[in-house]
Motif scaffolding. Structure first.
Motif, short mmCIF file in Angstrom:
data_model
loop_
_atom_site.label_atom_id
_atom_site.label_comp_id
_atom_site.label_asym_id
_atom_site.label_seq_id
_atom_site.Cartn_x
_atom_site.Cartn_y
_atom_site.Cartn_z
N ASP A 100 0.83 -1.22 0.00
CA ASP A 100 0.00 0.00 0.00
C ASP A 100 0.86 1.27 0.00
N ASP A 101 1.97 1.22 0.74
CA ASP A 101 2.82 2.42 0.79
C ASP A 101 3.44 2.74 -0.57
N ASP A 104 0.41 4.20 -2.56
CA ASP A 104 -0.01 5.52 -2.06
C ASP A 104 1.13 6.54 -2.03
N SER A 106 3.52 6.67 0.00
CA SER A 106 3.70 7.08 1.40
C SER A 106 5.12 6.79 1.84
N ARG A 109 5.92 5.30 7.79
CA ARG A 109 4.98 4.38 8.43
C ARG A 109 5.53 4.11 9.83
MG MG Z 1 -1.92 4.11 2.46
#
Ligand code: MG
Ligand code: FPP
Length: 340
Positions: A100-101, A104, A106, A109
């Protein structure tokens, strides 16, 4: 944020159940899960060992393992399989987050650089695949063969949810119903599966198993709606990840959906204008944030999360009273008032 929302969030945080108290019954078992997660860092493969060591340091809330354990124990389970099964749901969760990172963009975390920032996307995808397949394969060790089926179905749903979210990014016509469907798949499904697996270990009846699935779905929905709310009003230092990241990448979540459906024409048109860019800069982010804070969208979002949390409490209250049930009844309250 309006005074109403500010007050309700503040009073909620003050009343927040303490996670240590919630986990009191299962602390030793959760420590065993930590030990099992650390086994990944003993891999003969240097990269797997190194990245796993970075990934599985304490810091996660371990909500999914806690749910699995509490559900099984509430039904009187006193075997040992819950440790392995809890490790597997946490492993799948971790694998999904590192993927997901990347998706996204991102970079942080749990207060640390994301895996793809440190090791690059190629290695990160492979490590996510490794953890994910390893978890599914290990689940075959259970005498309950349905568990592997549940974990595969859940992973499929998570991927479907993530894909829909990606395809819908920037789509200002996203309906609340579609948003709820996306978060149900990408997030609530693993909460639900964790509770269901706990139920299977505890030899739940079909009716009890369905109730536990429902309980898990509702707590998972609460979790994700609060996650999306915290993206607007959270504190980066406490969250360990940047705020306004959904907005900056044009991911439309509930506060924005409410705004786009309920704010006046002028503000709606202004947001549409600002969101023509795929990536929003600081000034635009602040402008959208100001609008979202002014129209009751945050109150609405917080109330929606509360509705799901109440539903989950209602479902769990139908089980016979026990200390494990008490913890399961308080967990939605913790999720609702969480700041990270
Ligand atoms: Mg995310
Ligand atoms: C975080 O949401 C992401 C998820 C809950 C699910 C991600 C699922 C996948 C990447 C599909 C792949 C799944 C497997 C099993 C390999 P978020 O971005 O809203 O939360 P965040 O702010 O914490 O990033």
């Amino acid at each position: 944020m309006s005074e109403l929302a500010k007050n309700s969030v503040v009073s909620r945080v003050k009343k927040r159940p303490d996670i240590i108290r919630l986990y009191a019954n299962i602390t030793k078992d959760l420590d065993k899960v930590e030990e099992r997660l650390k086994l990944y860092s003993r891999s003969h493969n240097k990269l797997i060992a190194e990245i796993s060591n970075y990934l599985f340091q304490k810091g996660g809330k371990r909500i999914r393992p806690a749910l699995l354990m509490l559900c099984s124990k509430m039904l009187g389970y006193n075997g040992k399989e819950h440790i392995l099964m809890s490790t597997l749901v946490e492993t799948i969760h971790t694998a999904s987050l590192i993927h997901d990172d990347i998706i996204d963009n991102s970079e942080f975390r749990r207060g640390k650089e994301s895996i793809h920032v440190r090791w690059g996307p190629n290695i990160t995808v492979l490590l996510g695949d490794y953890l994910y397949i390893k978890a599914l394969g290990t689940s075959l060790q259970s005498k309950h063969h349905r568990i592997t089926q549940i974990l595969t179905d859940t992973s499929t749903r998570m991927i479907e949810g993530e894909l829909s979210e990606y395809c819908m990014s920037g789509n200002q016509n996203l309906a609340e119903e579609d948003y709820l469907d996306i978060i149900n798949k990408k997030t609530a499904s693993l909460f639900s599966a964790s509770c269901q697996i706990g139920g299977i270990l505890g030899q739940a009846s079909k009716k009890e198993e369905n109730s536990l699935k429902e309980y898990g779905t509702n707590i998972g929905m609460t979790f994700q709606i609060i996650d999306d709310l915290l993206d607007f009003i959270g504190d980066e230092k406490i969250l360990g990840k940047p705020v306004l990241s959904d907005l900056s990448e044009s991911r439309i979540t509930l506060p924005l959906i409410y705004t786009l459906n309920n704010d006046g024409k002028e503000n709606r048109e202004r947001i549409a204008e600002l969101m023509k860019k795929k990536i929003l800069e600081k000034d635009s982010l602040e402008e959208v944030l100001k609008i979202v804070k002014s129209n009751g969208a945050l109150d609405y979002t917080s109330k929606k999360a509360e509705e799901f949390s109440l539903k989950s409490r209602e479902i769990i209250s139908q089980f016979p009273k026990s200390s494990h049930r008490d913890a399961l009844a308080l967990l939605p309250e913790y999720v609702l008032s969480r700041k990270k």
